[in-house]
Each structure stands twice: as C-alpha cells, then as structure tokens.
Design a protein around this motif. Sequence first.
Motif, PDB file in Angstrom:
ATOM      1  N   ALA A 187       0.840  -1.192   0.000  1.00  0.00           N
ATOM      2  CA  ALA A 187       0.000   0.000   0.000  1.00  0.00           C
ATOM      3  C   ALA A 187       0.879   1.248   0.000  1.00  0.00           C
ATOM      4  O   ALA A 187       1.747   1.403   0.856  1.00  0.00           O
ATOM      5  CB  ALA A 187      -0.918   0.002   1.222  1.00  0.00           C
ATOM      6  N   ASN A 188       0.634   2.131  -0.957  1.00  0.00           N
ATOM      7  CA  ASN A 188       1.436   3.343  -1.130  1.00  0.00           C
ATOM      8  C   ASN A 188       0.654   4.537  -0.595  1.00  0.00           C
ATOM      9  O   ASN A 188      -0.358   4.928  -1.160  1.00  0.00           O
ATOM     10  CB  ASN A 188       1.756   3.532  -2.615  1.00  0.00           C
ATOM     11  N   ASN A 189       1.123   5.115   0.500  1.00  0.00           N
ATOM     12  CA  ASN A 189       0.383   6.147   1.207  1.00  0.00           C
ATOM     13  C   ASN A 189       0.916   7.536   0.864  1.00  0.00           C
ATOM     14  O   ASN A 189       2.089   7.703   0.535  1.00  0.00           O
ATOM     15  CB  ASN A 189       0.470   5.889   2.717  1.00  0.00           C
ATOM     16  N   GLU A 190       0.019   8.536   0.987  1.00  0.00           N
ATOM     17  CA  GLU A 190       0.411   9.921   0.764  1.00  0.00           C
ATOM     18  C   GLU A 190       1.342  10.458   1.845  1.00  0.00           C
ATOM     19  O   GLU A 190       1.835  11.582   1.741  1.00  0.00           O
ATOM     20  CB  GLU A 190      -0.834  10.800   0.674  1.00  0.00           C
ATOM     21  N   ASP A 191       1.603   9.666   2.887  1.00  0.00           N
ATOM     22  CA  ASP A 191       2.553  10.095   3.919  1.00  0.00           C
ATOM     23  C   ASP A 191       3.998   9.788   3.519  1.00  0.00           C
ATOM     24  O   ASP A 191       4.890   9.807   4.354  1.00  0.00           O
ATOM     25  CB  ASP A 191       2.218   9.450   5.269  1.00  0.00           C
ATOM     26  N   LEU A 192       4.214   9.499   2.230  1.00  0.00           N
ATOM     27  CA  LEU A 192       5.549   9.231   1.663  1.00  0.00           C
ATOM     28  C   LEU A 192       6.116   7.900   2.138  1.00  0.00           C
ATOM     29  O   LEU A 192       7.336   7.722   2.196  1.00  0.00           O
ATOM     30  CB  LEU A 192       6.546  10.356   1.991  1.00  0.00           C
ATOM     31  N   THR A 193       5.227   6.944   2.440  1.00  0.00           N
ATOM     32  CA  THR A 193       5.668   5.637   2.916  1.00  0.00           C
ATOM     33  C   THR A 193       4.978   4.528   2.125  1.00  0.00           C
ATOM     34  O   THR A 193       3.771   4.603   1.871  1.00  0.00           O
ATOM     35  CB  THR A 193       5.355   5.458   4.415  1.00  0.00           C
ATOM     36  N   GLU A 208       8.928   1.322   3.729  1.00  0.00           N
ATOM     37  CA  GLU A 208      10.040   1.870   2.946  1.00  0.00           C
ATOM     38  C   GLU A 208       9.657   3.280   2.507  1.00  0.00           C
ATOM     39  O   GLU A 208       8.485   3.567   2.248  1.00  0.00           O
ATOM     40  CB  GLU A 208      10.317   0.986   1.726  1.00  0.00           C
ATOM     41  N   GLU A 209      10.632   4.160   2.454  1.00  0.00           N
ATOM     42  CA  GLU A 209      10.380   5.524   2.000  1.00  0.00           C
ATOM     43  C   GLU A 209       9.870   5.497   0.563  1.00  0.00           C
ATOM     44  O   GLU A 209      10.410   4.799  -0.297  1.00  0.00           O
ATOM     45  CB  GLU A 209      11.652   6.357   2.089  1.00  0.00           C
ATOM     46  N   SER A 210       8.830   6.268   0.307  1.00  0.00           N
ATOM     47  CA  SER A 210       8.204   6.271  -1.007  1.00  0.00           C
ATOM     48  C   SER A 210       8.148   7.701  -1.537  1.00  0.00           C
ATOM     49  O   SER A 210       9.037   8.504  -1.256  1.00  0.00           O
ATOM     50  CB  SER A 210       6.815   5.633  -0.913  1.00  0.00           C
ATOM     51  N   ALA A 211       7.098   8.022  -2.305  1.00  0.00           N
ATOM     52  CA  ALA A 211       6.941   9.353  -2.877  1.00  0.00           C
ATOM     53  C   ALA A 211       5.464   9.688  -2.912  1.00  0.00           C
ATOM     54  O   ALA A 211       4.634   8.848  -3.255  1.00  0.00           O
ATOM     55  CB  ALA A 211       7.540   9.411  -4.283  1.00  0.00           C
ATOM     56  N   GLY A 212       5.112  10.913  -2.549  1.00  0.00           N
ATOM     57  CA  GLY A 212       3.701  11.286  -2.483  1.00  0.00           C
ATOM     58  C   GLY A 212       3.028  11.335  -3.844  1.00  0.00           C
ATOM     59  O   GLY A 212       3.671  11.539  -4.876  1.00  0.00           O
ATOM     60  N   ARG A 233      10.294   9.462 -10.434  1.00  0.00           N
ATOM     61  CA  ARG A 233      11.190   8.340 -10.720  1.00  0.00           C
ATOM     62  C   ARG A 233      10.406   7.038 -10.842  1.00  0.00           C
ATOM     63  O   ARG A 233       9.357   6.863 -10.210  1.00  0.00           O
ATOM     64  CB  ARG A 233      12.226   8.195  -9.605  1.00  0.00           C
ATOM     65  N   LEU A 234      10.932   6.134 -11.632  1.00  0.00           N
ATOM     66  CA  LEU A 234      10.376   4.794 -11.747  1.00  0.00           C
ATOM     67  C   LEU A 234      10.953   3.941 -10.621  1.00  0.00           C
ATOM     68  O   LEU A 234      12.152   3.685 -10.577  1.00  0.00           O
ATOM     69  CB  LEU A 234      10.718   4.189 -13.108  1.00  0.00           C
ATOM     70  N   HIS A 235      10.080   3.525  -9.704  1.00  0.00           N
ATOM     71  CA  HIS A 235      10.496   2.731  -8.553  1.00  0.00           C
ATOM     72  C   HIS A 235      10.233   1.255  -8.813  1.00  0.00           C
ATOM     73  O   HIS A 235       9.220   0.883  -9.420  1.00  0.00           O
ATOM     74  CB  HIS A 235       9.706   3.133  -7.301  1.00  0.00           C
ATOM     75  N   ALA A 236      11.121   0.412  -8.307  1.00  0.00           N
ATOM     76  CA  ALA A 236      10.906  -1.032  -8.264  1.00  0.00           C
ATOM     77  C   ALA A 236      11.322  -1.499  -6.869  1.00  0.00           C
ATOM     78  O   ALA A 236      12.425  -1.187  -6.410  1.00  0.00           O
ATOM     79  CB  ALA A 236      11.726  -1.746  -9.328  1.00  0.00           C
ATOM     80  N   ILE A 244      14.452  -1.153  -2.214  1.00  0.00           N
ATOM     81  CA  ILE A 244      14.266  -0.455  -3.494  1.00  0.00           C
ATOM     82  C   ILE A 244      15.380  -0.901  -4.431  1.00  0.00           C
ATOM     83  O   ILE A 244      16.559  -0.629  -4.191  1.00  0.00           O
ATOM     84  CB  ILE A 244      14.299   1.068  -3.306  1.00  0.00           C
ATOM     85  N   VAL A 245      15.020  -1.594  -5.508  1.00  0.00           N
ATOM     86  CA  VAL A 245      16.035  -2.116  -6.434  1.00  0.00           C
ATOM     87  C   VAL A 245      16.197  -1.225  -7.654  1.00  0.00           C
ATOM     88  O   VAL A 245      17.200  -1.311  -8.361  1.00  0.00           O
ATOM     89  CB  VAL A 245      15.706  -3.562  -6.842  1.00  0.00           C
ATOM     90  N   TRP A 246      15.198  -0.392  -7.956  1.00  0.00           N
ATOM     91  CA  TRP A 246      15.297   0.623  -9.009  1.00  0.00           C
ATOM     92  C   TRP A 246      14.763   1.935  -8.477  1.00  0.00           C
ATOM     93  O   TRP A 246      13.786   1.972  -7.731  1.00  0.00           O
ATOM     94  CB  TRP A 246      14.421   0.281 -10.210  1.00  0.00           C
TER      95      TRP A 246
END
Length: 294
Positions: A187-193, A208-212, A233-236, A244-246
């Motif tokens: 689940a990708n949250n708007e809290d950048l996680t 894991e740190e994500s992106a809003g 960025r394209l995340h993998a 995070i591998v990409w």
Amino acid sequence: INLDDGTTHWKFARGKSFDGRITAYNDSYFCYSRIINSNGHEEQIAYKGDIQTGCLTEFLSANFSEDYISLDGAAGWVIYVVKPPNDDIRLLVIYAEPLPNWNVNSFMGMYNTQTQEWEYERKLMAPPTQNTSVFMPPKIYGNKVYANVGHSLVCHDLQTGEQLWSRDFTQDFMFSGFIIEEDKIIANNEDLTLYCLNPNNGRVIWTEESAGTSGRMSYLNGIVYFVGGSSGRLHAVDINTGEIVWKIEASNLGEAAGNNFKTNAVYVIPAKNGNPAKVIALSHLYAYCFEAYQ
C-alpha cells in the motif's frame, strides 16, 4: 473498442452524465448515475450495461436511510458493484450516505441477484469523517474484502460482512492505492511511505520511503513497480524485503534535466516464448520498455 484491431464496436452519446467508474460483470458491466427517487431525492444507482450493444438499464439501488440529505440534494450513492470470483449470483456493493458537516458513512452489502434480496447490508466500513470515501474498487482475496476507506485500510469477511480488522494512517491511499500479492498487502500512502501489511491481521511487515501522489502499482515476479509523484522516478521494490532495487530518473536516459516519468500506471508483461519479462513506463516525451528486474 475491439482490442484485436482497434475498431469501434459501438459508441453513442448518453442522455445524462455518468460517473467514470466502471466494473465488469460477466458479459456486462456496471456504471453509475443519479436518479430522482420516489421521495423526490437524488440518489446514485448502478446501471447494468450490455457489452455487445452498450445499452443501459437501471439495475440496483441501496436502501438509503434518507436521515440526512446532502446540500446538492443527494440521499446517497452506490459507488461500486463488484462480482466475487467464481460467483455468478451474488454482488458485493459499496455505497455511501451523507452526514452533516460534510461527513460520510461508507457501507458494504451483499446482494443476491437470484432472490433479488440483500444477504446483508449497511456494514459500516469506518467511523464517519469528511474523508471516509472508498477511493477505488474493493479487492477480494482469500474470502475476505479489502478496501481503502479515507485514511484507513479495512478488512471484512466476504460471507458475513463483519469487519475483521482496520488500520488507520495519517494520510490516504487515493492516488497509488494498494495491491495484494504473495499474501502481502502493498500500500502506497500519501505520507511518503510504502507499507507491506499482513492481510490476515493488518500488521505491518515492513515500510520503505516512497513518494507522495504516486501512480498505480503493478506487480511481476516479486517486484512492485510504480512512478513516484513527488520524484517522477520509476520505482521497483522487492515485496519480500522492502528493498528499493530501481529508482530510475528520465533525465538519466538522455532527456532534459528535470524531465520525469508520468504517474500513469506502469505496465508489466510476463516472459513468454523465450522473450524476457518487460516493464513499460511513460515520460512526457517517450515510452520506455525495460527488461524486468527479475
């Protein structure tokens, strides 16, 4: 549209506005629009469409309490109708009612198309707030229903509608959403996680740190792919470890500095006939096809 050759099978102008949400139902589909009910109030109901002709018929309304009518005159809204896997008789229905001060009650119910009766209804999905809307179709996994309701992820028993667990977050999942793969909720949250949860109890396995405001996620061979809204960025990410591998920038691929990937969905194509698995993402200028991480 015929997906084999791109020709238009049918098209016509509707006589009124319809919600953009569409869900599949055997050889038909559901879409949603408002009517005036017998009490003179507006409510949003589900229409059933014929996939061969596009013709629509009024199909299903929820039993709205009409205890409160919104400022635009609405008594409630049917938001999603979803067919459980391997079940051609019952339909899972998500609907909502307005409350004062812009609050919303979101409910779920199970409708039997054979008896034309509710097996259960008005199962509250989250305490009402101004943000208790269901942002995307619920997911059915392992005889359970999972949904993003405002700032919460919730799990209900499919057969009874009873809530099994709920987990609250500081922000919502409206843009990126969540997926369920390999017995994990990603689940990708708007809290950048980016969160990985146990679907049985909602406990966090890793973060894991994500992106809003990230785009929708795609999954292939143990990796989840998405474009980060704040980074472009394209995340993998490896769903077993959270690594995070990409984290690929379009500007590192020959584009001008500051160019980003678009937060459209990232598309994945499994390996086939000796060809490697592929990942497709879009910048504002190009479409890119990468060999999948694994």
